[in-house]
Design an enzyme around this catalytic site. Structure first.
Site, mmCIF file in Angstrom:
data_model
loop_
_atom_site.group_PDB
_atom_site.id
_atom_site.type_symbol
_atom_site.label_atom_id
_atom_site.label_comp_id
_atom_site.label_asym_id
_atom_site.label_seq_id
_atom_site.Cartn_x
_atom_site.Cartn_y
_atom_site.Cartn_z
ATOM 1 N N SER A 92 35.384 -36.132 -26.326
ATOM 2 C CA SER A 92 34.354 -35.109 -26.160
ATOM 3 C C SER A 92 34.150 -34.196 -27.347
ATOM 4 O O SER A 92 33.200 -33.419 -27.357
ATOM 5 C CB SER A 92 34.657 -34.250 -24.930
ATOM 6 N N TYR B 232 30.638 -28.985 -16.228
ATOM 7 C CA TYR B 232 30.793 -29.937 -17.336
ATOM 8 C C TYR B 232 30.303 -31.312 -16.913
ATOM 9 O O TYR B 232 30.652 -31.807 -15.852
ATOM 10 C CB TYR B 232 32.265 -30.009 -17.727
ATOM 11 N N ASN C 112 28.836 -35.211 -18.683
ATOM 12 C CA ASN C 112 28.516 -36.059 -19.827
ATOM 13 C C ASN C 112 27.042 -36.444 -19.897
ATOM 14 O O ASN C 112 26.509 -36.719 -20.976
ATOM 15 C CB ASN C 112 29.381 -37.314 -19.785
ATOM 16 N N GLY D 198 38.841 -33.359 -26.335
ATOM 17 C CA GLY D 198 38.296 -34.422 -25.509
ATOM 18 C C GLY D 198 39.302 -35.491 -25.146
ATOM 19 O O GLY D 198 40.333 -35.642 -25.814
ATOM 20 N N THR D 199 39.014 -36.219 -24.088
ATOM 21 C CA THR D 199 39.835 -37.367 -23.715
ATOM 22 C C THR D 199 38.956 -38.593 -23.578
ATOM 23 O O THR D 199 37.767 -38.511 -23.259
ATOM 24 C CB THR D 199 40.586 -37.140 -22.385
#
Length: 389
Positions: free
Chosen positions: A104, A200, A202, A344-345
């Protein structure tokens, strides 16, 4: 990303006079790797390095395969650390400051490009999405005539999530078109009315990436590489080209497991198209430090757009005191003040860190996403205690 692109974000810094500091940490099985004048003196060598100690604990206590970090202090001195092993099968060492999937953190890159286009008067932050992508956002409670570009970048649009982590891990080599991903989001109903709250998501950055492509007439990856990586000399950072499932430079392998008792699965190679504008970038800890420092020093955006990026709303779901701007987060430090970044992951890697107003910086990368809250908190604590030294 969270097993996609994560809501675990990590954090204006002014370079001239105030900057001079980041904190480079790279973790290897007990060995401290430093550069130039940063080798510890004989006196300090007798004491355990607190950064190395915290990174070693992530390997020994939290069972992370490896950890890397890059740290820069107020005087501009940099140290790289590593712990663990870069390949569980062979036991190979972790490459110092190796490349990782940055997840991210990509959102910060995408937001910078949008804001550069705002400065060029090609995009207006408070214009509706339909100005650039007419008719694209339609669904149950979803209408692109009432969702603004700012709401996309700040996660206040109400759009539903498109990422299906289980499907991604089932077929890591599958390529996804952005429109295919968007259709999976539009098949769901809106989570809330635009501007009503923060959540949050994406999908917001998927749409932002499509706007960039429509306005520039160029692929998103080319714009990120040209406008950011090439401009400030991020020599180890790039947006992968379609079909590229590899990590191009020396890197530790990435691993994934569903629970703390599951065996590790190597997931280094995957098609990052499903992360796209929300999570596809590949980088190193030191390059991420350089990116956030350059950004907050005003080297990527004019003052007006940087101020917009730093205008935040509460994002407590991401942690106590966390606030979210436009692709940038602020987090409070236990020693006082804030740090700015994102983090981010993505399957195989977890990155976190940020920079402070007076020029300290740290970025840490784990070669797996923590499977329990304690391990996740330990990595966050490692960042914050390092920034507070």
């Amino acid at each position: 990303m969270r097993a996609h692109v994560s809501p675990r974000f990590r954090p204006t810094l002014s370079r001239g006079g105030r900057r001079k500091a980041l904190l480079a940490v790279t973790v290897l099985t007990g060995a401290v790797m430093t550069t130039g004048a940063l080798f510890p003196s004989a006196a300090s060598a007798a004491k355990p390095d607190p950064v190395q100690k915290s990174l070693n604990a992530l390997v020994t206590d939290d069972k992370m395969p490896a950890v890397l970090a890059s740290v820069e202090d107020r005087e501009g001195r940099t140290r790289n650390y590593t712990a663990g092993v870069g390949d569980l099968r062979t036991g190979a060492k972790v490459p110092k400051d190796g490349q990782v999937r940055a997840g991210s953190n990509t959102k910060a890159f995408t937001a910078v490009v949008v804001l550069q286009l705002v400065a060029e008067k090609k995009i207006a932050l408070d214009a509706p999405v339909d100005t650039y992508l007419p008719g694209l956002l339609r669904g149950e409670g979803i209408d692109g005539r009432h969702i603004t570009v700012r709401q996309l970048l700040q996660h206040t649009s109400g759009l539903p999530e498109y990422v299906d982590t289980r499907a991604i891990l089932k077929d890591r080599q599958r390529y996804y078109e952005p429109r295919e991903l968007l259709d999976s989001a539009l098949a769901q109903k809106a989570h809330f009315s635009p501007g009503a709250k923060w959540e949050y998501n994406n999908t917001n950055y998927l749409v932002a990436g499509l706007i960039i492509q429509k306005v520039t007439g160029r692929p998103l990856g080319e714009e990120i590489n040209r406008r950011i990586a090439d401009r400030i000399g991020l020599r180890h950072t790039y947006f992968p080209t379609p079909g590229d499932m590899t990590i191009q430079e020396p890197h530790p392998k990435g691993y994934h497991r569903d629970t703390a008792d599951s065996p590790w699965r190597e997931v280094t190679e995957l098609d990052p198209s499903w992360g796209w504008a929300a999570g596809a970038v590949i980088s190193t800890n030191s390059d991420l430090n350089r990116f956030y420092s350059a950004l907050l020093d005003g080297k990527l955006l004019p003052p007006a757009q940087l101020a917009q990026m730093r205008t935040t709303v509460p994002a407590e779901a991401a942690g106590p005191g966390v606030r979210y701007g436009l692709g940038l987060t602020s987090r409070p430090l236990p020693c006082g003040g804030l740090y700015w970044g994102h983090g981010g992951t993505i399957p195989g890697y977890d990155t976190l860190g940020g920079v402070t107003e007076d020029g300290r910086a740290v970025n840490i990368a784990l070669t797996a996403i923590p499977t329990d809250a304690a391990a996740a908190q330990h990595s966050q604590t490692a960042v914050e205690t390092t920034l507070c030294r």
